[in-house]
Design an enzyme around this catalytic site. Structure first.
Site, mmCIF file in Angstrom:
data_model
loop_
_atom_site.group_PDB
_atom_site.id
_atom_site.type_symbol
_atom_site.label_atom_id
_atom_site.label_comp_id
_atom_site.label_asym_id
_atom_site.label_seq_id
_atom_site.Cartn_x
_atom_site.Cartn_y
_atom_site.Cartn_z
ATOM 1 N N ILE A 17 54.152 42.125 41.979
ATOM 2 C CA ILE A 17 54.764 42.507 43.260
ATOM 3 C C ILE A 17 55.281 41.280 43.999
ATOM 4 N N THR A 138 45.694 47.573 49.459
ATOM 5 C CA THR A 138 45.833 48.722 48.574
ATOM 6 C C THR A 138 45.259 49.995 49.198
ATOM 7 N N ASP A 139 45.738 51.128 48.718
ATOM 8 C CA ASP A 139 45.165 52.405 49.182
ATOM 9 C C ASP A 139 43.771 52.646 48.592
ATOM 10 N N GLU A 140 43.396 51.851 47.569
ATOM 11 C CA GLU A 140 42.086 52.073 46.930
ATOM 12 C C GLU A 140 40.933 51.785 47.881
ATOM 13 N N TYR A 163 36.891 45.841 42.479
ATOM 14 C CA TYR A 163 38.222 45.441 42.973
ATOM 15 C C TYR A 163 38.470 45.978 44.382
ATOM 16 N N SER A 164 38.297 47.295 44.561
ATOM 17 C CA SER A 164 38.663 47.861 45.863
ATOM 18 C C SER A 164 37.700 47.396 46.954
ATOM 19 N N LYS A 167 38.961 44.059 48.008
ATOM 20 C CA LYS A 167 40.159 44.186 48.860
ATOM 21 C C LYS A 167 39.771 44.701 50.250
ATOM 22 N N ASN A 193 51.999 50.781 42.247
ATOM 23 C CA ASN A 193 53.356 50.294 41.979
ATOM 24 C C ASN A 193 53.646 50.310 40.476
ATOM 25 N N LEU A 203 48.632 50.966 33.707
ATOM 26 C CA LEU A 203 48.935 52.202 32.970
ATOM 27 C C LEU A 203 50.371 52.277 32.435
ATOM 28 N N ASN A 262 47.865 61.374 35.574
ATOM 29 C CA ASN A 262 48.053 60.333 34.555
ATOM 30 C C ASN A 262 48.654 60.927 33.279
ATOM 31 N N ASP A 293 35.975 57.811 29.977
ATOM 32 C CA ASP A 293 36.493 57.636 31.338
ATOM 33 C C ASP A 293 36.107 56.264 31.898
ATOM 34 N N ARG A 294 36.846 55.817 32.897
ATOM 35 C CA ARG A 294 36.527 54.590 33.641
ATOM 36 C C ARG A 294 35.294 54.859 34.516
HETATM 37 P P1 NAD Z 1 49.246 40.679 39.821
HETATM 38 O O1 NAD Z 1 47.894 40.644 39.184
HETATM 39 O O2 NAD Z 1 50.422 41.070 39.021
HETATM 40 O O3 NAD Z 1 49.572 39.252 40.458
HETATM 41 C C1 NAD Z 1 48.627 38.500 41.164
HETATM 42 C C2 NAD Z 1 49.153 37.079 41.325
HETATM 43 O O4 NAD Z 1 48.185 36.338 42.109
HETATM 44 C C3 NAD Z 1 49.324 36.337 40.008
HETATM 45 O O5 NAD Z 1 50.562 35.657 39.991
HETATM 46 C C4 NAD Z 1 48.173 35.342 39.986
HETATM 47 O O6 NAD Z 1 48.462 34.149 39.274
HETATM 48 C C5 NAD Z 1 47.973 35.080 41.472
HETATM 49 N N1 NAD Z 1 46.610 34.636 41.788
HETATM 50 C C6 NAD Z 1 45.448 35.206 41.388
HETATM 51 N N2 NAD Z 1 44.402 34.491 41.845
HETATM 52 C C7 NAD Z 1 44.917 33.467 42.582
HETATM 53 C C8 NAD Z 1 44.338 32.405 43.323
HETATM 54 N N3 NAD Z 1 43.012 32.231 43.384
HETATM 55 N N4 NAD Z 1 45.159 31.554 43.963
HETATM 56 C C9 NAD Z 1 46.518 31.703 43.897
HETATM 57 N N5 NAD Z 1 47.109 32.670 43.186
HETATM 58 C C10 NAD Z 1 46.320 33.551 42.544
HETATM 59 O O7 NAD Z 1 49.064 41.618 41.090
HETATM 60 P P2 NAD Z 1 50.099 42.633 41.752
HETATM 61 O O8 NAD Z 1 49.989 43.937 41.084
HETATM 62 O O9 NAD Z 1 51.417 41.965 41.879
HETATM 63 O O10 NAD Z 1 49.429 42.800 43.200
HETATM 64 C C11 NAD Z 1 49.780 41.906 44.263
HETATM 65 C C12 NAD Z 1 49.012 42.298 45.506
HETATM 66 O O11 NAD Z 1 49.327 43.640 45.870
HETATM 67 C C13 NAD Z 1 47.492 42.265 45.335
HETATM 68 O O12 NAD Z 1 46.934 41.773 46.515
HETATM 69 C C14 NAD Z 1 47.116 43.709 45.104
HETATM 70 O O13 NAD Z 1 45.810 43.963 45.560
HETATM 71 C C15 NAD Z 1 48.147 44.413 45.966
HETATM 72 N N6 NAD Z 1 48.515 45.776 45.543
HETATM 73 C C16 NAD Z 1 48.868 46.041 44.249
HETATM 74 C C17 NAD Z 1 49.265 47.323 43.890
HETATM 75 C C18 NAD Z 1 49.696 47.658 42.481
HETATM 76 O O14 NAD Z 1 49.916 48.823 42.181
HETATM 77 N N7 NAD Z 1 49.861 46.699 41.580
HETATM 78 C C19 NAD Z 1 49.300 48.337 44.863
HETATM 79 C C20 NAD Z 1 48.905 48.038 46.169
HETATM 80 C C21 NAD Z 1 48.537 46.743 46.504
HETATM 81 O O1 DAU Z 2 46.439 52.307 44.142
HETATM 82 C C1 DAU Z 2 46.837 50.966 44.139
HETATM 83 C C2 DAU Z 2 46.210 50.246 42.969
HETATM 84 O O2 DAU Z 2 46.848 50.712 41.796
HETATM 85 C C3 DAU Z 2 46.314 48.734 43.084
HETATM 86 O O3 DAU Z 2 45.588 48.293 44.199
HETATM 87 C C4 DAU Z 2 45.782 48.044 41.813
HETATM 88 O O4 DAU Z 2 46.000 46.654 41.892
HETATM 89 C C5 DAU Z 2 46.542 48.606 40.625
HETATM 90 O O5 DAU Z 2 46.044 48.046 39.427
HETATM 91 C C6 DAU Z 2 46.426 50.129 40.582
HETATM 92 O O6 DAU Z 2 45.064 50.534 40.295
HETATM 93 P P1 DAU Z 2 44.771 51.742 39.272
HETATM 94 O O7 DAU Z 2 43.390 51.606 38.770
HETATM 95 O O8 DAU Z 2 45.174 53.044 39.866
HETATM 96 O O9 DAU Z 2 45.855 51.358 38.146
HETATM 97 P P2 DAU Z 2 45.804 51.330 36.545
HETATM 98 O O10 DAU Z 2 47.202 51.083 36.092
HETATM 99 O O11 DAU Z 2 44.740 50.443 36.021
HETATM 100 O O12 DAU Z 2 45.421 52.830 36.182
HETATM 101 C C7 DAU Z 2 46.163 53.913 36.683
HETATM 102 C C8 DAU Z 2 45.480 55.186 36.252
HETATM 103 O O13 DAU Z 2 45.626 55.328 34.829
HETATM 104 C C9 DAU Z 2 43.978 55.188 36.517
HETATM 105 O O14 DAU Z 2 43.591 56.512 36.865
HETATM 106 C C10 DAU Z 2 43.371 54.810 35.159
HETATM 107 C C11 DAU Z 2 44.361 55.397 34.167
HETATM 108 N N1 DAU Z 2 44.524 54.687 32.877
HETATM 109 C C12 DAU Z 2 44.816 53.362 32.895
HETATM 110 C C13 DAU Z 2 45.010 52.669 31.722
HETATM 111 C C14 DAU Z 2 45.333 51.178 31.739
HETATM 112 C C15 DAU Z 2 44.442 55.396 31.680
HETATM 113 O O15 DAU Z 2 44.194 56.613 31.680
HETATM 114 N N2 DAU Z 2 44.652 54.709 30.513
HETATM 115 C C16 DAU Z 2 44.914 53.373 30.488
HETATM 116 O O16 DAU Z 2 45.068 52.805 29.373
#
Ligand code: NAD
Ligand code: DAU
Length: 359
Positions: A17, A138-140, A163-164, A167, A193, A203, A262, A293-294
């Site tokens: 992101i 995050t919404d988590e 994780y959540s 956060k 995202n 996923l 999913n 399951d997770r």
């Molecule tokens: P990502 O894992 O793709 O990227 C995280 C980045 O942070 C990486 O570039 C990593 O090198 C850097 N990083 C990690 N630890 C660090 C540290 N100690 N110092 C400096 N840099 C560090 O994550 P993302 O999916 O891009 O998520 C970005 C943010 O958005 C996070 O805070 C996450 O909680 C939040 N978020 C993600 C989602 C999602 O669906 N991916 C949704 C809602 C919120």
């Molecule tokens: O809701 C926002 C969050 O979404 C962010 O804060 C997190 O950083 C981001 O990783 C994401 O968390 P989820 O746990 O929802 O995402 P993930 O992609 O790991 O999994 C999405 C769903 O799919 C979850 O219900 C678990 C399921 N899953 C995931 C994987 C990787 C599967 O069923 N099979 C899989 O192989």
């Protein structure tokens, strides 16, 4: 032009992101951007192919847990705003190894808050008024929904995974630095995202990459868990809008109103892949396998994004159908980007079953 003569720090700018935010800031605004990233397994400068030649872009390899290192950057660049995205972000990894999540997400956010505060207190009154720390969350943090209802900005926190919980802790720290020290912070809580440059442990890219290789497609549990999907560029545009116009001390929920199970997501990926890159072994839906399951798996997330829409006029451009098509096309056309991740040792193995947890 937006953010004229302003310098914005983006932590985590080499991640999924954060890199979308930087691409957006460089393309659509006049901001100078400093990407502050430790480059963990999840971060790579290959997410920003066009940035290095841009005079408005700088990269600093820096861990956010290192206070003196951060202070040096605040002194060097004198930022007008900070967008904080650096985090450990994968729920499954947090189950096996929570320590890094506590360090980066909690201690790292605390360290950044302290250095922001030190910097902010040294600014002129005018610059202090305009300074913002946008904390991206995050919404988590709200836990799991039943069949009905949506997360709003006033939903109580009830995080379920390491994780959540990490956060949620960081959100609370940000709130406290606002209430106690008056640091002008804004918090966003966003849903799932997807899009270009997402690390293939999550996923959607996981299923695309495995589907292209015609490998089994592991769906956790019954696959009826629901996530509310948002295309990453829509998140990036929401974040820049919140930074520009969000009110200090407020939180904003961000989401695309695109709830899907999913299983639906995986089946859709199978069908689009079959159309774009026909498989050699029949329809890819046959590759779906239901696996363990997770632990602590949240059943449903869904966002009420009324506030950001009403107050700031934000709307997502992509719906799930258009966004997933774009994403699958991108992964098909940019195989070298994710192949490099695999070549560097990411093998896609299942993690997060709580069998190898560090205790
Ligand atoms: P990502 O894992 O793709 O990227 C995280 C980045 O942070 C990486 O570039 C990593 O090198 C850097 N990083 C990690 N630890 C660090 C540290 N100690 N110092 C400096 N840099 C560090 O994550 P993302 O999916 O891009 O998520 C970005 C943010 O958005 C996070 O805070 C996450 O909680 C939040 N978020 C993600 C989602 C999602 O669906 N991916 C949704 C809602 C919120
Ligand atoms: O809701 C926002 C969050 O979404 C962010 O804060 C997190 O950083 C981001 O990783 C994401 O968390 P989820 O746990 O929802 O995402 P993930 O992609 O790991 O999994 C999405 C769903 O799919 C979850 O219900 C678990 C399921 N899953 C995931 C994987 C990787 C599967 O069923 N099979 C899989 O192989």
């Amino acid at each position: 032009m937006r953010f004229d003569k302003q310098t914005i720090f983006v932590t985590g700018g080499a991640g999924f992101i954060g890199s979308a935010v930087i691409r957006h800031l460089l393309a659509d605004t006049n901001a100078s951007v400093v990407n502050i990233d430790k480059l963990t397994y999840a971060g790579s400068l290959s997410t920003l192919p066009g940035a290095p030649g841009n005079p408005r872009y700088a990269f600093e390899k820096q861990c956010i847990c290192d206070g003196p290192g951060l202070r040096r950057l605040f002194e060097k660049y004198q930022p007008d705003a900070v967008m904080h995205l650096a985090a450990e972000s994968h729920v499954d990894r947090s189950i096996d190894g929570p320590a890094e999540f506590i360090k980066t997400n909690i201690v790292g956010t605390f360290t950044l808050l302290q250095e922001c505060l030190r910097h902010w207190r040294g600014l002129s009154a005018d610059k202090r008024d305009r300074f913002r720390l946008l904390h991206v969350s995050t919404d988590e943090v709200f836990g799991s929904l039943g069949a009905e209802g949506l997360f709003t900005e006033t939903t109580p926190y009830a995080p379920n995974s390491p994780y959540s919980a990490s956060k949620a802790s960081s959100d609370h720290l940000v709130r406290a630095w606002r209430e106690t020290y008056e640091l002008p912070t804004v918090v966003t809580n966003c849903s799932n995202n997807y899009g270009p440059y997402q690390f293939p442990e999550k996923l959607i890219p996981h299923m695309i990459v495995r589907g292209l290789a015609e490998q089994s497609l592991p769906v956790y549990g019954d696959g009826k868990q629901i996530r509310d999907w948002l295309y990453v560029e829509d998140h990036a545009s929401a974040l820049t809008l919140v930074l520009e116009r969000g009110r200090a001390g407020e939180t904003y929920n961000i989401g695309g109103s695109n709830e899907r199970t999913n299983l639906h997501v995986v089946e859709r990926i199978c069908d689009v892949l079959d159309r774009l890159v026909p498989g050699t072994r029949g329809p890819r839906r046959n590759l779906i396998s239901f696996v363990a399951d997770r632990p602590g798996h949240d059943r449903r997330y869904a966002i009420d994004a009324t506030k950001i829409s009403r107050e700031l006029g934000w709307r997502a451009r992509e719906d799930f159908e258009s966004g997933i098509e774009k994403t699958i096309h991108w992964f098909c056309q940019n195989r070298s980007w994710w192949q490099e991740i695999i070549d560097h040792g990411y093998d896609g193995s299942r993690v997060g079953l709580n069998t190898t947890a560090q205790v």
